[in-house]
Motif scaffolding. Structure first.
Motif, mmCIF file in Angstrom:
data_model
loop_
_atom_site.group_PDB
_atom_site.id
_atom_site.type_symbol
_atom_site.label_atom_id
_atom_site.label_comp_id
_atom_site.label_asym_id
_atom_site.label_seq_id
_atom_site.Cartn_x
_atom_site.Cartn_y
_atom_site.Cartn_z
ATOM 1 N N GLU A 182 0.825 -1.206 0.000
ATOM 2 C CA GLU A 182 0.000 0.000 0.000
ATOM 3 C C GLU A 182 0.863 1.261 0.000
ATOM 4 O OE1 GLU A 182 -2.732 -0.258 3.302
ATOM 5 O OE2 GLU A 182 -4.295 -1.009 1.984
ATOM 6 N N LEU A 183 1.953 1.237 0.770
ATOM 7 C CA LEU A 183 2.848 2.389 0.818
ATOM 8 C C LEU A 183 3.457 2.659 -0.554
ATOM 9 C CD1 LEU A 183 4.451 4.524 2.454
ATOM 10 C CD2 LEU A 183 6.186 2.754 2.824
ATOM 11 N N GLU A 184 3.920 1.617 -1.209
ATOM 12 C CA GLU A 184 4.513 1.789 -2.532
ATOM 13 C C GLU A 184 3.500 2.388 -3.517
ATOM 14 O OE1 GLU A 184 6.740 -0.907 -5.990
ATOM 15 O OE2 GLU A 184 6.210 -1.784 -4.047
ATOM 16 N N TYR A 185 2.265 1.923 -3.433
ATOM 17 C CA TYR A 185 1.212 2.467 -4.300
ATOM 18 C C TYR A 185 0.988 3.947 -3.999
ATOM 19 C CZ TYR A 185 -3.425 3.249 -6.295
ATOM 20 O OH TYR A 185 -4.492 3.763 -7.004
ATOM 21 N N ASP A 186 0.894 4.271 -2.713
ATOM 22 C CA ASP A 186 0.608 5.654 -2.338
ATOM 23 C C ASP A 186 1.720 6.608 -2.762
ATOM 24 O OD1 ASP A 186 -1.784 4.912 -1.244
ATOM 25 O OD2 ASP A 186 -1.070 4.854 0.824
ATOM 26 N N LEU A 187 2.964 6.148 -2.686
ATOM 27 C CA LEU A 187 4.076 7.041 -2.979
ATOM 28 C C LEU A 187 4.216 7.347 -4.463
ATOM 29 C CD1 LEU A 187 6.851 5.768 -0.525
ATOM 30 C CD2 LEU A 187 5.398 7.786 -0.310
ATOM 31 N N ILE A 188 3.682 6.476 -5.333
ATOM 32 C CA ILE A 188 3.813 6.739 -6.763
ATOM 33 C C ILE A 188 2.535 7.308 -7.358
ATOM 34 C CG2 ILE A 188 5.548 4.934 -7.051
ATOM 35 C CD1 ILE A 188 3.419 3.139 -8.234
ATOM 36 N N HIS A 189 1.489 7.475 -6.555
ATOM 37 C CA HIS A 189 0.259 8.098 -7.033
ATOM 38 C C HIS A 189 0.142 9.474 -6.380
ATOM 39 C CE1 HIS A 189 -0.575 3.991 -8.267
ATOM 40 N NE2 HIS A 189 -1.512 4.468 -9.053
ATOM 41 N N TYR A 190 0.096 10.473 -7.188
ATOM 42 C CA TYR A 190 0.166 11.841 -6.716
ATOM 43 C C TYR A 190 -1.056 12.193 -5.876
ATOM 44 C CZ TYR A 190 3.451 11.358 -10.464
ATOM 45 O OH TYR A 190 4.454 10.884 -11.261
ATOM 46 N N ASN A 191 -0.807 13.034 -4.885
ATOM 47 C CA ASN A 191 -1.824 13.502 -3.942
ATOM 48 C C ASN A 191 -2.307 12.405 -3.000
ATOM 49 O OD1 ASN A 191 -1.846 16.166 -4.930
ATOM 50 N ND2 ASN A 191 -3.222 15.559 -6.595
ATOM 51 N N ALA A 192 -1.728 11.214 -3.106
ATOM 52 C CA ALA A 192 -2.096 10.150 -2.167
ATOM 53 C C ALA A 192 -1.363 10.375 -0.853
ATOM 54 C CB ALA A 192 -1.747 8.793 -2.737
ATOM 55 N N THR A 193 -1.918 9.878 0.246
ATOM 56 C CA THR A 193 -1.255 9.982 1.532
ATOM 57 C C THR A 193 -0.504 8.671 1.785
ATOM 58 O OG1 THR A 193 -1.579 10.348 3.888
ATOM 59 C CG2 THR A 193 -3.432 9.372 2.685
ATOM 60 N N THR A 194 -0.593 8.103 2.951
ATOM 61 C CA THR A 194 0.074 6.839 3.271
ATOM 62 C C THR A 194 -0.942 5.916 3.933
ATOM 63 O OG1 THR A 194 0.827 7.796 5.357
ATOM 64 C CG2 THR A 194 2.375 7.857 3.520
ATOM 65 N N PRO A 195 -0.633 4.617 4.053
ATOM 66 C CA PRO A 195 -1.635 3.665 4.554
ATOM 67 C C PRO A 195 -2.127 4.002 5.956
ATOM 68 C CG PRO A 195 0.201 2.510 3.542
ATOM 69 C CD PRO A 195 0.609 3.948 3.621
ATOM 70 N N GLU A 196 -3.420 3.811 6.165
ATOM 71 C CA GLU A 196 -4.034 3.965 7.477
ATOM 72 C C GLU A 196 -4.368 2.582 8.006
ATOM 73 O OE1 GLU A 196 -4.613 6.137 10.584
ATOM 74 O OE2 GLU A 196 -4.428 7.237 8.697
ATOM 75 N N SER A 197 -4.028 2.316 9.267
ATOM 76 C CA SER A 197 -4.289 0.985 9.825
ATOM 77 C C SER A 197 -5.790 0.742 9.959
ATOM 78 C CB SER A 197 -3.608 0.848 11.188
ATOM 79 O OG SER A 197 -4.099 1.806 12.101
ATOM 80 N N ASP A 198 -6.168 -0.530 10.004
ATOM 81 C CA ASP A 198 -7.578 -0.904 10.140
ATOM 82 C C ASP A 198 -7.999 -1.109 11.590
ATOM 83 O OD1 ASP A 198 -8.581 -1.370 7.234
ATOM 84 O OD2 ASP A 198 -6.628 -2.352 7.284
ATOM 85 N N ALA A 199 -7.028 -1.297 12.469
ATOM 86 C CA ALA A 199 -7.347 -1.476 13.892
ATOM 87 C C ALA A 199 -6.076 -1.313 14.705
ATOM 88 C CB ALA A 199 -7.967 -2.845 14.152
ATOM 89 N N TYR A 200 -6.270 -1.073 16.001
ATOM 90 C CA TYR A 200 -5.170 -1.156 16.949
ATOM 91 C C TYR A 200 -5.238 -2.503 17.656
ATOM 92 C CZ TYR A 200 -4.826 3.807 16.050
ATOM 93 O OH TYR A 200 -4.710 5.015 15.425
ATOM 94 N N THR A 201 -4.116 -2.915 18.218
ATOM 95 C CA THR A 201 -4.071 -4.203 18.912
ATOM 96 C C THR A 201 -3.379 -4.053 20.260
ATOM 97 O OG1 THR A 201 -1.960 -4.820 17.857
ATOM 98 C CG2 THR A 201 -3.997 -5.506 16.741
ATOM 99 N N ILE A 202 -3.765 -4.917 21.187
ATOM 100 C CA ILE A 202 -3.104 -5.044 22.485
ATOM 101 C C ILE A 202 -2.564 -6.466 22.562
ATOM 102 C CG2 ILE A 202 -3.363 -4.947 24.985
ATOM 103 C CD1 ILE A 202 -5.695 -3.022 24.595
ATOM 104 N N ASN A 203 -1.247 -6.580 22.576
ATOM 105 C CA ASN A 203 -0.577 -7.882 22.505
ATOM 106 C C ASN A 203 -1.108 -8.735 21.351
ATOM 107 O OD1 ASN A 203 1.197 -7.290 24.513
ATOM 108 N ND2 ASN A 203 0.340 -8.682 26.037
ATOM 109 N N GLY A 204 -1.310 -8.081 20.222
ATOM 110 C CA GLY A 204 -1.632 -8.786 18.989
ATOM 111 C C GLY A 204 -3.097 -8.907 18.653
ATOM 112 N N PHE A 205 -4.009 -8.469 19.547
ATOM 113 C CA PHE A 205 -5.443 -8.652 19.326
ATOM 114 C C PHE A 205 -6.185 -7.319 19.447
ATOM 115 C CE2 PHE A 205 -3.859 -12.738 20.788
ATOM 116 C CZ PHE A 205 -4.431 -13.617 19.869
ATOM 117 N N PRO A 206 -7.160 -7.063 18.550
ATOM 118 C CA PRO A 206 -7.909 -5.807 18.619
ATOM 119 C C PRO A 206 -8.998 -5.788 19.680
ATOM 120 C CG PRO A 206 -8.633 -7.092 16.739
ATOM 121 C CD PRO A 206 -7.479 -7.835 17.339
ATOM 122 N N GLY A 207 -9.343 -6.953 20.248
ATOM 123 C CA GLY A 207 -10.370 -7.004 21.290
ATOM 124 C C GLY A 207 -11.729 -7.364 20.742
#
Length: 585
Positions: A182-207
């Motif tokens: 996703e980062l590689e895609y964003d960096l070569i497409h103009y006006n794109a930002t960078t990847p946003e995560s889909d969730a946070y995790t606590i010791n590997g799990f989102p809850g």
């Protein structure tokens, strides 16, 4: 008979003396620990999405490294994955040993698939508490990271009552897709930002508050009346986080591998790169209680691009009782945009400053720097069209990673890799907290470094518009002051704390504000300074400090190891060197 007794006594005395000598050597040199880190592509399922991601020893988060103060860890990193990677030992001072520090194209190049690299990780005599390790190439650290526990020297103990138990808590991100693709895609497409995560995790799990929460939440089982030491790491990619446990107070006793005065609080604010040692006493009615995290959002509320969710884990009391239908959420967890909560928490931290753990704040400054951290625009022409490209800067310099290692170039006197003219001040001064009356200064994509003499004493003031967690490799520093508005070099220094300021390796600069810090440049080597929001690091918010040797073998960089990973490709984290006009945003 008397001679035999005398001989036995002499032998016993020699044995005691030898044992004492061995103990002194043990204290002076520390032990050596050996670890194998095997990088593999591993399948994990979260949010009902199964993906293949690079991990260490097939675990997320990765294994914990345990050492004592002054020890050394020899870690053999074997890359059996699909792409190159480097490993950084975050917060470890690595005295005189930048060769194993790890940032890509700064001190080494990537460990390519099918190869290995053995890193010697040297822990300072003044570091105790929680640190961590993570990948330092591309955005691989999203899945390649883990904690480091630095225990007190054998025969000593914590400067607080011995806890009944300890637990590592790693806060991180989950991406449904491959974040590097996703980062590689964003960096070569103009006006794109960078990847946003889909969730946070606590010791590997989102809850269990997220959609498709069929995976179990992480649970910490405790006994009523006992006290536990939580070693908390923020390994998230781009998010400062609030943390709280329902109906339980937290006592902060350490940050970034240093001890603090105990701070009782009902929530934490922890930025990417920071660690905290926190005591919690299980003194509530036995039941289930949520521990929860959510993002501390410092961007404008009209911008919806952030991970809008609350990740949870469960604090579970041991015993016979009826579990609640749903644990209670912490009412003390601040809301996303609660700026005062973030700054108020940070401003309360103080070094322990005890005889055993002194605060050696530098008093006589030899070099002062004023560094502005900004988000800028690079304008260039693409197929006849003027196109803006986002850049991050320090003093209007957007850092370009070179095609080889800066450390290798410095050590071997190779020219043409970097220049030594990183500025001590921005090119112009104005209202750094506003958006009006911006200067027309030119932003420069460049590989500029700052060279320091050994034992030089620095005072650096960082000035910013938005929150940035800034991290210095190879050092800790004292945060002697912070505030809102533009720094006033006449009045603001009058409020500096030179007695017990917190000692950190990663510091947050307040939104539309400043932070001041001091340290002595007594660790020779090549050390990276960067924003620990990977989005801003990708856009160029970093520079390098080169600290020269001190003139003796004991104050000079150690020789390089027999093998270093060769540089094959330019770093992918690089701002294109456009020749067209580049204006400050």
């Amino acid at each position: 008979m008397a001679l035999e007794k005398m001989g036995s006594s002499v032998q016993w005395l020699l044995l005691v003396l030898l044992s004492g000598l061995m103990l002194v050597c043990r204290i002076a040199e520390g032990d050596t620990h050996y670890y194998d880190f095997v990088l593999k592509d591993t399948n994990f399922t979260r949010l009902c999405v199964t993906k293949t991601m690079l991990t260490v020893n097939e675990s997320f988060p990765g294994p914990v490294v345990y050492v004592h103060t002054g020890d050394t860890a020899i870690i053999n990193v074997q890359n059996e994955g699909s792409h190159g990677v480097t490993i950084h030992w975050h917060g470890v001072k690595q005295p005189r040993n930048p060769w194993s520090d790890g940032p890509d194209h700064i001190t080494q190049c990537q460990i390519q698939p099918g190869t290995s690299f053995t890193q010697k990780v040297i822990f300072g005599e003044d570091q105790e508490g929680t640190l961590w390790w993570h990948a330092h190439s591309d955005w691989t650290r999203a899945t390649v990271h883990g904690a480091i526990v630095v225990l007190p020297t054998e025969g000593t103990t914590y400067p607080f009552p011995q806890p009944d138990g300890e637990e590592v808590i790693v806060l991180a991100c989950w991406y449904d897709a491959d974040q590097n693709a996703e980062l590689e895609y964003d960096l070569i497409h103009y006006n794109a930002t960078t990847p946003e995560s889909d969730a946070y995790t606590i010791n590997g799990f989102p809850g269990d508050l997220v959609a498709c929460s069929s995976e179990p939440a992480y649970s910490l089982v405790v006994d009523y009346g006992k006290t536990y030491l939580l070693r908390i790491v923020n390994a998230a990619m781009n998010s400062e986080l609030f943390f709280a446990i329902s109906e339980h107070n937290l006592t902060v006793v350490g940050t970034d591998g240093t001890y603090t005065k105990p701070l009782v609080t009902n929530y934490l604010m922890i930025t990417p790169g920071q660690t905290m040692d926190v005591l919690i006493t299980a003194n509530q009615t036995p039941s289930y209680y949520y521990m929860a995290i959510r993002q501390f959002v410092t961007i404008d509320s009209s911008v919806p691009d952030f991970t809008n969710m609350t990740a949870t884990a469960i604090l579970q009391y041991r015993g016979n009782y009826t579990p609640p239908a749903s644990p209670s959420l912490p009412t003390t967890l601040p809301t996303f945009y609660q700026l005062d909560a973030g700054y108020n928490f940070t401003s309360k931290l103080r070094s322990l400053a005890s005889p055993e753990h002194p605060a050696n704040v530098p008093q006589n400054v030899t070099t002062r720097m004023f560094i502005t951290a900004s988000i800028n625009l690079v304008s260039y022409t693409f197929e006849g069209i003027i196109v803006p490209h986002i850049a991050s800067t320090l003093n209007n310099i957007s850092f370009m990673d070179p095609s080889s290692s800066i450390l290798d170039a410095y050590y071997r006197h190779i020219s043409g890799v970097y220049t030594t003219d990183f500025p001590d001040d921005p090119p112009s001064f104005f209202d750094f907290t506003g958006v009006d009356d911006l200067p027309s200064a030119i932003t420069k994509p460049a590989t500029k470094v700052k060279v320091l003499n050994y034992n030089e004493t620095l005072e650096i003031v960082f000035q910013e518009q938005i929150y940035h967690p800034l991290h210095l490799h190879g050092y800790t520093f004292y945060v002697i002051g912070s505030g809102y508005g533009v720094f006033d070099n006449e009045t603001d220094p009058q409020g500096f704390n030179l007695v017990d300021p917190p000692e950190r390796n990663t510091v947050t600069v307040p939104q539309n504000g400043w932070v001041a810090l001091r340290f002595v440049a007594n660790n020779p080597g090549v050390w990276l300074w960067h924003c620990h929001l990977d989005r801003h690091l990708t856009w160029g918010m970093d520079t390098v400090f080169i600290v020269k040797d001190g003139g003796t073998p004991e104050t000079s960089i150690l020789p390089p190891p027999a093998y270093m990973p060769p540089c094959q490709d330019p770093s992918p984290i690089v701002l294109e060197d456009f020749s067209d006009s580049v204006k400050a945003w």
